[in-house]
Design an enzyme around this catalytic site. Structure first.
Site, PDB file in Angstrom:
ATOM      1  N   ARG A   1       3.086   4.515   6.535  1.00 46.10           N
ATOM      2  CA  ARG A   1       3.552   3.742   7.692  1.00 46.10           C
ATOM      3  C   ARG A   1       4.138   2.390   7.305  1.00 46.10           C
ATOM      4  O   ARG A   1       4.691   1.683   8.147  1.00 46.10           O
ATOM      5  CB  ARG A   1       2.383   3.538   8.672  1.00 46.10           C
TER       6      ARG A   1
ATOM      7  N   CYS B   1       0.829  -1.198   0.000  1.00 44.21           N
ATOM      8  CA  CYS B   1       0.000   0.000   0.000  1.00 44.21           C
ATOM      9  C   CYS B   1       0.870   1.259   0.000  1.00 44.21           C
ATOM     10  O   CYS B   1       2.007   1.248   0.465  1.00 44.21           O
ATOM     11  CB  CYS B   1      -0.898  -0.017   1.230  1.00 44.21           C
TER      12      CYS B   1
ATOM     13  N   HIS C   1      -1.885  -4.238   5.143  1.00 39.32           N
ATOM     14  CA  HIS C   1      -1.520  -3.772   6.492  1.00 39.32           C
ATOM     15  C   HIS C   1      -2.753  -3.438   7.316  1.00 39.32           C
ATOM     16  O   HIS C   1      -3.805  -3.084   6.783  1.00 39.32           O
ATOM     17  CB  HIS C   1      -0.601  -2.547   6.396  1.00 39.32           C
TER      18      HIS C   1
ATOM     19  N   ASP D   1       0.473   3.641   1.860  1.00 44.16           N
ATOM     20  CA  ASP D   1       0.452   4.151   3.235  1.00 44.16           C
ATOM     21  C   ASP D   1       1.877   4.430   3.742  1.00 44.16           C
ATOM     22  O   ASP D   1       2.755   3.571   3.663  1.00 44.16           O
ATOM     23  CB  ASP D   1      -0.227   3.115   4.135  1.00 44.16           C
TER      24      ASP D   1
ATOM     25  N   CYS E   1      -5.853  -0.377   7.000  1.00 42.94           N
ATOM     26  CA  CYS E   1      -5.699   0.168   5.644  1.00 42.94           C
ATOM     27  C   CYS E   1      -6.878   1.078   5.289  1.00 42.94           C
ATOM     28  O   CYS E   1      -8.030   0.647   5.277  1.00 42.94           O
ATOM     29  CB  CYS E   1      -5.587  -0.964   4.621  1.00 42.94           C
TER      30      CYS E   1
HETATM   31 ZN    ZN Z   1      -3.374   0.903   3.022  1.00 40.20          ZN
END
Ligand code: ZN
Length: 195
Positions: free
Chosen positions: A43, A39, A97, A41, A100
């Site tokens: 993090r 992703c 993750h 993302d 999400c």
């Molecule tokens: Zn995500």
């Protein structure tokens, strides 16, 4: 911006010199063993959580770690094709993750009216949404994240180069869910169950 430019300066003065030989090799080409799909993302740091260095992960990232069905998205198709058919990676990891936002958005698309492109894109998690329709509350998002990883692995099998490499026995497909809070990584089978 200062954080970025300071970081580049630190990389050039401290990190690069210590890895000069490796970067010199990599300047001539890459041969990563792994295509890592994850992703967007912030993090999720693929190199950090796998402790892989430069040249070791070919990374495909998008919101939701989707491997769209073959013929749907040229960016996804070409990244998969290049990694599998040209770089001949040995494995593809699809890494979802915890928490999400893309999968969460797919569970509540009516909240995405202000971001129509996102609303449309997260539709690629439709199969995970449907597979977890019997769940409610806090149980549903984690189950949908795992299910989504399983469905993206199934989508991978539909890409011709992946099908050919699987047939030849030269490629393995791996599903993971990364938990940001604990650092845990759970394996996910192609049905979306946590192994
Ligand atoms: Zn995500």
């Amino acid at each position: 911006m200062n954080g970025l430019t300071d970081g580049v300066r630190q990389f050039q003065s401290e990190v690069y010199p210590a890895m000069r030989e490796r970067f010199s090799e990599l300047a001539g080409g890459q041969a990563p063993p792994t295509l890592f799909v994850t992703c967007s993302d912030s993090r999720v740091d693929p190199s950090l959580i796998t402790q892989q260095g430069p040249g070791e992960l070919f990374v495909l990232r998008n919101a939701g770690n989707f491997v769209t069905p073959y013929g749907t998205d040229g960016g996804v198709d070409s990244a998969v094709e290049y990694a599998v058919a040209v770089l001949k990676v040995e494995r593809v990891v699809v890494c979802g993750h915890a928490g999400c936002g893309a999968v969460g958005g797919a569970l509540a698309p009516d909240k995405l009216d202000a971001v129509p492109a996102v609303q449309k894109w997260v539709g690629h998690a439709r199969a995970a949404v449907d597979a977890t329709a019997h769940l409610a509350g806090d149980e549903r998002l984690p189950a949908a994240v795992a299910s989504n990883v399983g469905h993206q692995i199934e989508n991978l099998r539909g890409h011709p180069c992946v099908a050919a490499a699987l047939e030849a026995g030269s490629l393995e497909l791996v599903g993971w869910v990364y938990d940001i809070a604990s650092g845990g990584v759970d394996a996910v089978d192609s049905g979306g169950g946590v192994a």
